[in-house]
Design an enzyme around this catalytic site. Structure first.
Site, PDB file in Angstrom:
ATOM      1  N   ASP A   1       0.876  -1.170   0.000  1.00 29.38           N
ATOM      2  CA  ASP A   1       0.000   0.000   0.000  1.00 29.38           C
ATOM      3  C   ASP A   1       0.914   1.221   0.000  1.00 29.38           C
ATOM      4  O   ASP A   1       1.879   1.273   0.780  1.00 29.38           O
ATOM      5  CB  ASP A   1      -0.845   0.057   1.278  1.00 29.38           C
ATOM      6  CG  ASP A   1      -1.979  -0.952   1.298  1.00 29.38           C
ATOM      7  OD1 ASP A   1      -2.069  -1.781   0.377  1.00 29.38           O
ATOM      8  OD2 ASP A   1      -2.766  -0.915   2.261  1.00 29.38           O
TER       9      ASP A   1
ATOM     10  N   HIS B   1       4.775  -7.560  -0.205  1.00 25.91           N
ATOM     11  CA  HIS B   1       4.330  -8.808  -0.812  1.00 25.91           C
ATOM     12  C   HIS B   1       4.992  -8.968  -2.180  1.00 25.91           C
ATOM     13  O   HIS B   1       5.416  -7.986  -2.793  1.00 25.91           O
ATOM     14  CB  HIS B   1       2.809  -8.793  -0.990  1.00 25.91           C
ATOM     15  CG  HIS B   1       2.047  -8.659   0.292  1.00 25.91           C
ATOM     16  ND1 HIS B   1       1.158  -9.613   0.734  1.00 25.91           N
ATOM     17  CD2 HIS B   1       2.025  -7.677   1.241  1.00 25.91           C
ATOM     18  CE1 HIS B   1       0.621  -9.229   1.883  1.00 25.91           C
ATOM     19  NE2 HIS B   1       1.139  -8.051   2.210  1.00 25.91           N
TER      20      HIS B   1
ATOM     21  N   SER C   1       9.610   3.714   5.370  1.00 25.93           N
ATOM     22  CA  SER C   1       9.993   2.828   4.270  1.00 25.93           C
ATOM     23  C   SER C   1       9.620   3.337   2.887  1.00 25.93           C
ATOM     24  O   SER C   1       8.703   4.123   2.716  1.00 25.93           O
ATOM     25  CB  SER C   1       9.326   1.470   4.482  1.00 25.93           C
ATOM     26  OG  SER C   1       7.953   1.665   4.740  1.00 25.93           O
TER      27      SER C   1
END
Length: 259
Positions: free
Chosen positions: A86, A142, A226
């Site tokens: 996201d 992911h 991040s």
């Protein structure tokens, strides 16, 4: 003002001493009173969190939260590349000769990011994506495509244990940000997944050393601020399907190899 303060807690600062202090506070139970104000300030969707907000005993526990199963839809089409996170797409496009990329407010070349000219050569004339994860975002990453890990290494300035993988960082600092690079061999060529962590602390956590990559599979998370970069090996039929500054969800199609 409140947003700025909270941002320091989860993205840390350029000062190692300040970062260490903020880390200590954020990971302790003393930060628990900050959880609900943090969630309110960043409008975190509590309905999709794995647990009720009262379950989390520190600000970092909330920051590294899992989502309820089924919260994200994965495009399983074999020729679709999905977003690994996201975030906000702060950079996307074709990789041009001598191009630089804006990461953490600094410009870096492909060779710098990948560590060596040899590593970078695979992705020249290919495509890139830069995903910025704000404090409001879900902070797990992911796999964006099916494949197999052919290279996994870390770069930065200090020793870097990654869940007993025994990896060590290189000697060249990257604005003091640690980064972990996973190169995946796919049916369409190589894809490099570059995880860039917070300043001055080891903040990238992997679950295991498995080489199998399954699209949409959660394989680690950031414990502090991040950015994720994807480099796609040049392929005549690859096309990005999202534009600059788009807000994306993990599992959403961001590119495709047109048959």
């Amino acid at each position: 003002m409140k947003k700025t303060l909270f941002k320091y807690f989860v993205e840390l600062t350029g000062n190692p001493v300040a970062s260490s202090l903020l880390k200590s506070v954020t990971t302790s139970r003393w930060s628990r009173p900050l959880i609900q104000p943090f969630a309110n300030t960043y409008r975190i969707n509590e309905a999709e969190m794995e647990h009720p907000i009262r379950h989390y005993d520190s600000l970092q526990a909330l920051f590294t939260r899992q989502l309820k199963e089924g919260s994200r839809q994965i495009d399983t089409s074999p020729n679709a590349m999905i977003s690994p996170v996201d975030g906000v797409l702060s950079g996307v496009g074709k990789i041009n000769t001598d191009q630089t990329f804006l990461i953490k407010n600094h410009q870096f070349g492909l060779n710098e990011i990948m560590g060596t000219e040899k590593k970078a050569a695979t992705y020249k004339d290919g495509y890139y994506y830069i995903f910025y994860l704000s404090p409001s975002h879900y902070h797990h990453f992911h796999y964006p495509i099916d494949g197999e890990i052919v290279s996994r290494y870390a770069l930065g300035g200090v020793s870097y244990p990654v869940n007993n993988l025994g990896l060590r960082l290189g000697q060249s600092p990257f604005s003091t940000n640690h980064r972990l690079i996973s190169e995946v061999s796919t049916a369409f060529g190589n894809v490099a997944i570059v995880k860039v962590g917070a300043l001055n602390v080891n903040s990238i956590q992997l679950y295991n050393a498995s080489k199998e990559c399954v699209k949409g599979q959660d394989f680690g998370y950031f414990s502090f601020g991040s950015t994720v970069i994807l480099f796609i090996e040049n392929h005549p039929n690859f096309t990005p399907t999202v534009g600059l500054n788009t807000e994306v969800k993990m599992g959403q199609t961001v590119g495709e190899w047109v048959q």
